[in-house]
Design a protein around this motif. Structure first.
Motif, mmCIF file in Angstrom:
data_model
loop_
_atom_site.group_PDB
_atom_site.id
_atom_site.type_symbol
_atom_site.label_atom_id
_atom_site.label_comp_id
_atom_site.label_asym_id
_atom_site.label_seq_id
_atom_site.Cartn_x
_atom_site.Cartn_y
_atom_site.Cartn_z
ATOM 1 N N SER A 102 8.934 -14.507 31.782
ATOM 2 C CA SER A 102 8.894 -14.373 30.607
ATOM 3 C C SER A 102 9.220 -16.141 29.619
ATOM 4 N N LYS A 103 8.178 -15.624 28.994
ATOM 5 C CA LYS A 103 7.299 -16.957 27.913
ATOM 6 C C LYS A 103 8.777 -17.787 27.599
ATOM 7 N N SER A 104 9.558 -16.912 27.080
ATOM 8 C CA SER A 104 10.834 -17.697 26.768
ATOM 9 C C SER A 104 12.083 -18.110 27.910
ATOM 10 N N ILE A 140 -0.614 -22.450 14.528
ATOM 11 C CA ILE A 140 0.242 -22.133 14.706
ATOM 12 C C ILE A 140 0.366 -20.807 16.117
ATOM 13 N N VAL A 141 1.276 -20.918 17.091
ATOM 14 C CA VAL A 141 0.253 -20.374 17.632
ATOM 15 C C VAL A 141 2.412 -19.550 18.268
ATOM 16 N N VAL A 142 1.405 -18.243 18.223
ATOM 17 C CA VAL A 142 2.622 -16.617 18.100
ATOM 18 C C VAL A 142 2.347 -16.036 19.801
ATOM 19 N N LYS A 143 3.323 -16.083 20.702
ATOM 20 C CA LYS A 143 3.515 -15.409 21.931
ATOM 21 C C LYS A 143 4.809 -14.286 22.052
ATOM 22 N N ALA A 144 3.499 -13.419 22.764
ATOM 23 C CA ALA A 144 4.893 -12.263 22.887
ATOM 24 C C ALA A 144 5.431 -12.961 23.959
ATOM 25 N N GLY A 152 -1.223 -11.485 25.056
ATOM 26 C CA GLY A 152 -0.241 -11.147 23.653
ATOM 27 C C GLY A 152 -0.224 -13.081 23.264
ATOM 28 N N VAL A 153 -0.955 -13.790 23.258
ATOM 29 C CA VAL A 153 -1.268 -15.135 22.235
ATOM 30 C C VAL A 153 -1.512 -14.966 20.765
ATOM 31 N N ILE A 154 -1.430 -15.452 19.696
ATOM 32 C CA ILE A 154 -2.530 -15.367 19.017
ATOM 33 C C ILE A 154 -2.413 -16.731 18.519
ATOM 34 N N ILE A 184 7.096 -19.095 19.338
ATOM 35 C CA ILE A 184 6.982 -19.674 17.845
ATOM 36 C C ILE A 184 6.161 -21.006 18.758
ATOM 37 N N GLU A 185 5.235 -21.191 18.449
ATOM 38 C CA GLU A 185 4.957 -22.855 18.407
ATOM 39 C C GLU A 185 3.925 -23.513 18.790
ATOM 40 N N GLU A 186 4.194 -25.213 18.581
ATOM 41 C CA GLU A 186 3.211 -25.686 17.922
ATOM 42 C C GLU A 186 2.055 -25.980 18.364
ATOM 43 N N CYS A 187 1.303 -25.882 17.103
ATOM 44 C CA CYS A 187 -0.456 -25.514 18.083
ATOM 45 C C CYS A 187 -1.092 -26.955 19.028
ATOM 46 N N LEU A 188 -1.679 -27.397 19.810
ATOM 47 C CA LEU A 188 -2.007 -28.375 20.613
ATOM 48 C C LEU A 188 -3.552 -28.035 20.477
ATOM 49 N N PHE A 189 -3.923 -29.723 20.899
ATOM 50 C CA PHE A 189 -5.808 -29.590 21.289
ATOM 51 C C PHE A 189 -6.171 -30.213 21.935
ATOM 52 N N GLU A 191 -9.109 -30.576 25.197
ATOM 53 C CA GLU A 191 -9.694 -29.594 26.908
ATOM 54 C C GLU A 191 -8.175 -28.735 27.466
ATOM 55 N N GLU A 192 -8.524 -27.533 27.946
ATOM 56 C CA GLU A 192 -7.814 -26.782 28.589
ATOM 57 C C GLU A 192 -8.678 -26.407 30.178
ATOM 58 N N ALA A 193 -7.015 -26.831 31.615
ATOM 59 C CA ALA A 193 -7.854 -26.700 32.709
ATOM 60 C C ALA A 193 -7.068 -26.186 33.330
ATOM 61 N N HIS A 213 -12.475 -19.431 30.941
ATOM 62 C CA HIS A 213 -12.964 -19.595 28.990
ATOM 63 C C HIS A 213 -11.910 -18.163 28.699
ATOM 64 N N LYS A 214 -11.061 -18.195 28.154
ATOM 65 C CA LYS A 214 -9.954 -17.012 27.613
ATOM 66 C C LYS A 214 -10.344 -16.030 26.626
ATOM 67 N N ALA A 215 -11.589 -16.847 25.499
ATOM 68 C CA ALA A 215 -11.883 -16.190 24.174
ATOM 69 C C ALA A 215 -13.140 -14.910 24.664
ATOM 70 N N PRO A 223 -11.122 -13.438 19.695
ATOM 71 C CA PRO A 223 -9.786 -13.170 20.586
ATOM 72 C C PRO A 223 -9.299 -13.439 21.427
ATOM 73 N N ASN A 224 -8.660 -13.530 22.152
ATOM 74 C CA ASN A 224 -8.394 -14.250 23.435
ATOM 75 C C ASN A 224 -8.723 -12.766 24.526
ATOM 76 N N THR A 225 -9.138 -13.377 25.802
ATOM 77 C CA THR A 225 -8.894 -12.349 26.546
ATOM 78 C C THR A 225 -8.640 -11.810 27.994
ATOM 79 N N THR A 281 2.278 -28.795 29.158
ATOM 80 C CA THR A 281 1.399 -27.558 29.542
ATOM 81 C C THR A 281 1.819 -25.932 28.602
ATOM 82 N N LEU A 282 0.720 -25.521 28.815
ATOM 83 C CA LEU A 282 0.409 -24.045 27.355
ATOM 84 C C LEU A 282 1.400 -23.091 28.509
ATOM 85 N N GLU A 283 1.169 -22.942 29.705
ATOM 86 C CA GLU A 283 2.025 -21.646 30.036
ATOM 87 C C GLU A 283 1.936 -21.766 31.572
ATOM 88 N N PHE A 284 2.828 -20.911 32.495
ATOM 89 C CA PHE A 284 2.705 -20.861 34.050
ATOM 90 C C PHE A 284 2.454 -19.794 34.179
#
Ligand code: AMP
Length: 424
Positions: A102-104, A140-144, A152-154, A184-189, A191-193, A213-215, A223-225, A281-284
């Protein structure tokens, strides 16, 4: 010892491959496995989310350790059920697995624990969600909120795109039940790790860094994969970054879970954005990343069986990890058309030649048709090679891939490009 692995993707192939090479491990069984895993383990036809049957299988086989690969059975409580039966299990119980399920929940816990992450709101009402999108503006970022296999992330570049995503998710069109709540999340900028940790109660042991590399497309476009490739180590994760992620992200979230009675045993995967204000943190995730697991297992020199059993038995403080100094690059070969629709059952040739050229082929979405190996999923192979530099590993992996004989297979040609640019 005898180890039972749950899952049947590239991650589980890499785990079985490494377990098979662990001096402490005598036998590996895998449910359900796949044709690649069948080279390393005895595969048993039980689905990775069939909790009752998996518990029964463990009771029949009496493994000394069960390693749960994917998130779905963890969220369903497989680890709890197995622990209740007295098994040593590597993987968190359902209460801790909510961190991924649950991302929420995850975002609220991060907020509570003071873990750095993007500003967010959780919505179930489409009009209210749209209002937030319009007032924050794009990007802006929208996540299921629920599990959506990494898709589930746009990351919306326009308000229109974000509003469409919000309405699509909340109407149940996209991602079904998983989209009934959106974050709904603020967009971060930056490099990802991927920063992964073995966690066992209060003990937290960092794994080598990696980057995926998710894209779908080269240049991280499209799109993300579930992930199109990965490499390890990620040079952007300096010792200082690693320490900051451990102290400001991993330790506080594990402590916050424990405060709620959810002790964590397993892999804590923090997807982080290295922003100008430090790592956020983007996600766990609560399991190894797929494909990050493939380069990590290729580089790990320690006995994986001993390490995971120590974590499962809360003796992780006894363990240190040894890594191959070389770099590893894993390229995912996908079915043409993925992540949308694609044809299954295409014969894949040249696999032995790819391995003879020095790469390791991990199977993700393959099946047997007669004597032939065919594609059965979107992400099909994770071809992995080592090199003294990321650039050398990249050259090695693409040179090995030139022997693949599968016209319907597609892959990105730039996996590891950021690290290669740094090396140059
Ligand atoms: P997640 O599954 O939450 O990690 O999201 C998948 C991908 O979407 C991440 O790897 C990022 O590339 C991107 N992403 C997620 N959240 C954000 C954010 N707040 N800002 C920018 N990109 C994001």
């Amino acid at each position: 010892m005898k180890v039972m692995v749950v899952g049947g993707g590239g991650r589980e192939h890499a785990l079985c491959w490494k377990l098979k090479r662990s001096p402490s491990v005598k036998e590996v069984i895998c449910a359900p496995g796949n044709p690649g895993i069948a080279r390393e383990a005895r595969c048993v036809r039980v689905a990775a989310d069939a909790v009752d049957e998996l518990v029964q299988l463990a009771c029949d086989e009496r493994p000394d350790l069960v390693v749960v690969g994917p998130e779905a059975p963890l969220v369903l409580g497989l680890a709890d059920r197995l622990r209740d039966e007295g098994f040593a299990v590597f993987g968190p119980g359902s209460a801790a697995a909510r961190l991924e399920g649950s991302k929420s929940f995850s975002k609220r816990l991060m907020h509570e624990a003071g873990v750095p992450t993007a500003r967010f709101e959780v919505h179930t009402n489409a009009d209210e969600a749209e209002q937030t999108v319009r007032s924050w503006g794009a990007p802006i970022v929208v996540k299921a909120s629920g599990l959506a296999a990494g898709k589930g992330v746009i990351v919306a570049q326009t308000v229109k795109e974000a509003v469409h995503a919000v309405r699509d998710m909340l109407s149940g069109n996209a991602f079904g039940e998983a989209g009934s709540q959106v974050v709904i999340e603020e967009c971060l900028f930056g490099e990802e790790a991927s920063c992964l940790f073995i966690v066992s109660g209060d003990d937290i042991l960092p794994l080598a860094s990696s980057q995926d590399h998710k894209a779908l497309l080269e240049g991280d476009k499209g799109p993300n994969t579930g992930g199109m490739g990965a490499y390890s180590p990620a040079p952007c994760v300096t010792p200082e970054v690693e320490d900051t992620v451990l102290e400001t992200i991993a330790r506080p979230i594990v402590a916050a879970l424990k405060k709620r009675g959810a002790e964590f045993i397993g892999i804590l995967y923090a997807g982080v954005m290295l922003t100008a204000d430090g790592p956020k943190t983007l996600e766990f995730n609560v399991r190894f990343g797929d494909p990050e697991c493939q380069p990590l297992m290729t580089r790990l020199q320690s006995d994986l069986g001993t390490v995971l059993l120590a974590a499962a038995e809360k003796r992780l403080h006894e363990v240190t990890l040894a890594w191959d100094e070389r770099k590893a690059v894993c390229v995912v070969v996908a079915s043409r058309g993925y992540p949308e629709s694609f044809a299954k059952g295409q014969v894949i040739g040249g696999l032995d030649a790819v391995e003879a050229a020095g790469a390791t082929v991990f199977h993700a979405g393959t099946a047997m048709k007669g004597e032939a190996i065919v594609n059965s999923g979107g992400r099909v192979l994770g071809v992995t090679a080592l090199g003294e530099t990321v650039s050398a590993a990249q050259t090695a992996v693409y040179s090995a891939l030139s022997h693949l004989d599968w016209p319907g297979g597609v892959y990105r040609r730039d996996i590891g490009y950021r690290a290669v640019a740094r090396e140059a």
